[in-house]
Design a protein around this motif. Structure first.
Motif, PDB file in Angstrom:
ATOM      1  N   GLU A 151     -13.295   8.759  51.729  1.00 34.83           N
ATOM      2  CA  GLU A 151     -13.883   9.414  52.897  1.00 34.83           C
ATOM      3  C   GLU A 151     -13.252  10.781  53.161  1.00 34.83           C
ATOM      4  N   VAL A 152     -11.927  10.860  53.010  1.00 36.65           N
ATOM      5  CA  VAL A 152     -11.260  12.134  53.287  1.00 36.65           C
ATOM      6  C   VAL A 152     -11.668  13.203  52.279  1.00 36.65           C
ATOM      7  N   GLY A 153     -11.806  12.819  51.009  1.00 33.96           N
ATOM      8  CA  GLY A 153     -12.251  13.773  49.995  1.00 33.96           C
ATOM      9  C   GLY A 153     -13.679  14.220  50.241  1.00 33.96           C
ATOM     10  N   ASN A 154     -14.520  13.279  50.622  1.00 30.87           N
ATOM     11  CA  ASN A 154     -15.906  13.598  50.934  1.00 30.87           C
ATOM     12  C   ASN A 154     -15.989  14.545  52.124  1.00 30.87           C
ATOM     13  N   TRP A 155     -15.201  14.273  53.167  1.00 29.71           N
ATOM     14  CA  TRP A 155     -15.175  15.148  54.350  1.00 29.71           C
ATOM     15  C   TRP A 155     -14.727  16.551  53.973  1.00 29.71           C
ATOM     16  N   TRP A 156     -13.687  16.647  53.166  1.00 28.68           N
ATOM     17  CA  TRP A 156     -13.173  17.966  52.776  1.00 28.68           C
ATOM     18  C   TRP A 156     -14.215  18.758  51.998  1.00 28.68           C
ATOM     19  N   HIS A 157     -14.856  18.106  51.034  1.00 32.92           N
ATOM     20  CA  HIS A 157     -15.837  18.813  50.205  1.00 32.92           C
ATOM     21  C   HIS A 157     -17.064  19.235  51.018  1.00 32.92           C
ATOM     22  N   ARG A 158     -17.362  18.495  52.084  1.00 29.76           N
ATOM     23  CA  ARG A 158     -18.528  18.835  52.902  1.00 29.76           C
ATOM     24  C   ARG A 158     -18.229  19.908  53.936  1.00 29.76           C
ATOM     25  N   THR A 159     -16.948  20.070  54.330  1.00 31.36           N
ATOM     26  CA  THR A 159     -16.639  20.939  55.464  1.00 31.36           C
ATOM     27  C   THR A 159     -15.735  22.121  55.136  1.00 31.36           C
ATOM     28  N   SER A 160     -14.909  22.025  54.112  1.00 35.43           N
ATOM     29  CA  SER A 160     -13.939  23.081  53.846  1.00 35.43           C
ATOM     30  C   SER A 160     -14.592  24.295  53.191  1.00 35.43           C
ATOM     31  N   PRO A 161     -14.248  25.511  53.646  1.00 30.21           N
ATOM     32  CA  PRO A 161     -14.752  26.718  52.979  1.00 30.21           C
ATOM     33  C   PRO A 161     -14.172  26.886  51.577  1.00 30.21           C
ATOM     34  N   LEU A 162     -13.123  26.135  51.268  1.00 33.44           N
ATOM     35  CA  LEU A 162     -12.523  26.199  49.938  1.00 33.44           C
ATOM     36  C   LEU A 162     -13.221  25.281  48.941  1.00 33.44           C
ATOM     37  N   SER A 163     -14.047  24.372  49.438  1.00 33.53           N
ATOM     38  CA  SER A 163     -14.747  23.452  48.547  1.00 33.53           C
ATOM     39  C   SER A 163     -15.827  24.205  47.760  1.00 33.53           C
ATOM     40  N   PRO A 164     -15.934  23.935  46.460  1.00 28.79           N
ATOM     41  CA  PRO A 164     -17.002  24.589  45.684  1.00 28.79           C
ATOM     42  C   PRO A 164     -18.392  24.229  46.173  1.00 28.79           C
ATOM     43  N   PHE A 165     -18.527  23.059  46.787  1.00 27.15           N
ATOM     44  CA  PHE A 165     -19.841  22.638  47.259  1.00 27.15           C
ATOM     45  C   PHE A 165     -20.253  23.387  48.528  1.00 27.15           C
ATOM     46  N   GLY A 166     -19.304  24.003  49.204  1.00 24.70           N
ATOM     47  CA  GLY A 166     -19.630  24.809  50.368  1.00 24.70           C
ATOM     48  C   GLY A 166     -19.883  26.260  50.043  1.00 24.70           C
ATOM     49  N   GLN A 167     -19.659  26.637  48.796  1.00 20.66           N
ATOM     50  CA  GLN A 167     -19.804  28.021  48.385  1.00 20.66           C
ATOM     51  C   GLN A 167     -21.146  28.304  47.720  1.00 20.66           C
ATOM     52  N   SER A 168     -21.676  27.316  47.037  1.00 20.61           N
ATOM     53  CA  SER A 168     -22.903  27.560  46.278  1.00 20.61           C
ATOM     54  C   SER A 168     -23.644  26.252  46.067  1.00 20.61           C
ATOM     55  N   VAL A 169     -24.970  26.297  46.156  1.00 21.30           N
ATOM     56  CA  VAL A 169     -25.778  25.119  45.853  1.00 21.30           C
ATOM     57  C   VAL A 169     -25.792  24.917  44.340  1.00 21.30           C
ATOM     58  N   LEU A 170     -25.581  23.686  43.912  1.00 20.52           N
ATOM     59  CA  LEU A 170     -25.526  23.371  42.491  1.00 20.52           C
ATOM     60  C   LEU A 170     -26.464  22.223  42.187  1.00 20.52           C
ATOM     61  N   CYS A 171     -27.317  22.398  41.189  1.00 15.02           N
ATOM     62  CA  CYS A 171     -28.238  21.348  40.758  1.00 15.02           C
ATOM     63  C   CYS A 171     -28.221  21.332  39.234  1.00 15.02           C
ATOM     64  N   SER A 172     -27.992  20.154  38.635  1.00 16.66           N
ATOM     65  CA  SER A 172     -27.818  20.091  37.195  1.00 16.66           C
ATOM     66  C   SER A 172     -28.315  18.753  36.664  1.00 16.66           C
ATOM     67  N   ARG A 173     -28.842  18.773  35.441  1.00 13.17           N
ATOM     68  CA  ARG A 173     -29.270  17.529  34.792  1.00 13.17           C
ATOM     69  C   ARG A 173     -29.254  17.702  33.286  1.00 13.17           C
ATOM     70  N   LEU A 174     -29.106  16.577  32.590  1.00  8.91           N
ATOM     71  CA  LEU A 174     -29.231  16.578  31.136  1.00  8.91           C
ATOM     72  C   LEU A 174     -30.705  16.644  30.755  1.00  8.91           C
ATOM     73  N   THR A 175     -30.974  17.207  29.589  1.00  5.16           N
ATOM     74  CA  THR A 175     -32.338  17.256  29.072  1.00  5.16           C
ATOM     75  C   THR A 175     -32.507  16.191  27.990  1.00  5.16           C
ATOM     76  N   GLU A 176     -33.744  15.920  27.619  1.00  8.60           N
ATOM     77  CA  GLU A 176     -34.023  14.874  26.646  1.00  8.60           C
ATOM     78  C   GLU A 176     -33.427  15.176  25.276  1.00  8.60           C
ATOM     79  N   ASP A 177     -33.232  16.456  24.947  1.00  8.15           N
ATOM     80  CA  ASP A 177     -32.681  16.816  23.642  1.00  8.15           C
ATOM     81  C   ASP A 177     -31.155  16.940  23.666  1.00  8.15           C
ATOM     82  N   GLY A 178     -30.532  16.476  24.743  1.00  6.83           N
ATOM     83  CA  GLY A 178     -29.077  16.508  24.813  1.00  6.83           C
ATOM     84  C   GLY A 178     -28.498  17.772  25.401  1.00  6.83           C
ATOM     85  N   GLY A 179     -29.336  18.694  25.837  1.00 11.62           N
ATOM     86  CA  GLY A 179     -28.862  19.913  26.474  1.00 11.62           C
ATOM     87  C   GLY A 179     -28.673  19.709  27.970  1.00 11.62           C
TER      88      GLY A 179
END
Length: 208
Positions: free
Chosen positions: A128-156
């Protein structure tokens, strides 16, 4: 994970642990600290990974242990042997699990440490504490930029980080900056997401 929005390690690996447990596997939650671009490890409970035991011998001893992690970007495509200490070849790269002097485990990809893994079993509430930090801290990478990623069918892999579209396949890695009017269409094309608004970009972060 509502509306096909996915999540980060706590939600994705947490949900996967529930699924594997329901299917009869023995699953242990493990805490890790992610190696940052500055060469330093992140906060305690920075990342959630899974130790999964499969199969049992007639005497009740478990046959194999696996490091399973579907919530970390740039990770192995397949489970890694938790007890193997040599190179493990995977479509995502060459991985290795090495013991540290303190008794933890360093998980590396292509020679670079990705995160340091504790062996002590954890409960989901411990994160819970790690989740709170990543959601609220300005130092968290998740608070700096939206990130969306997935694997492709060919392994990329296809990733949108902020306004940057990154595609990786057997031909290499290609980065392209998306114009303001291309962002919503890129999310729709590559991830099947219909955005209600264009995400705000405050920095260039990298997610776990």
């Amino acid at each position: 994970m509502h509306r096909r929005r996915g999540g980060y390690c706590y939600e994705i690996n947490g949900a996967f642990a529930e699924l594997l447990t329901a299917l009869g596997y023995e699953v242990t939650l493990l805490a890790a600290r992610v190696m940052g671009p500055d060469g330093k490890f992140g906060i305690p409970f920075d990342h959630l990974a899974l130790l999964v035991r499969t199969g049992t011998r007639p005497d009740g001893v478990q046959r194999q242990e696996w490091l399973v992690d579907v919530g970390f970007g740039r990770n192995s495509h397949h489970p890694l042997s938790f007890t193997e200490r040599g190179d493990q070849l995977d479509p995502g790269g060459v991985f290795r699990i090495a013991e540290t002097e303190e008794g933890d485990l360093d998980v590396s990809k292509d020679g670079a440490v990705q995160y340091r893994l504790e062996r002590r079993p954890r409960a989901l509430a411990d994160f819970e504490v790690g989740n709170w930090w990543h959601r609220t801290s300005p130092l968290s990478p998740f608070g700096q930029s939206v990130l969306c990623s997935r694997l492709t069918e060919d392994g990329g892999r296809i990733t949108i980080s902020g306004r940057t579209l990154v595609t990786t396949d057997v031909g290499g890695r290609v980065e392209r900056t998306l114009a303001e009017g291309e962002v919503a269409a890129a999310y729709q094309e590559h991830f099947g997401l219909e955005l209600e608004r264009i995400p705000e970009v405050r920095g260039a972060g990298q997610g776990s």
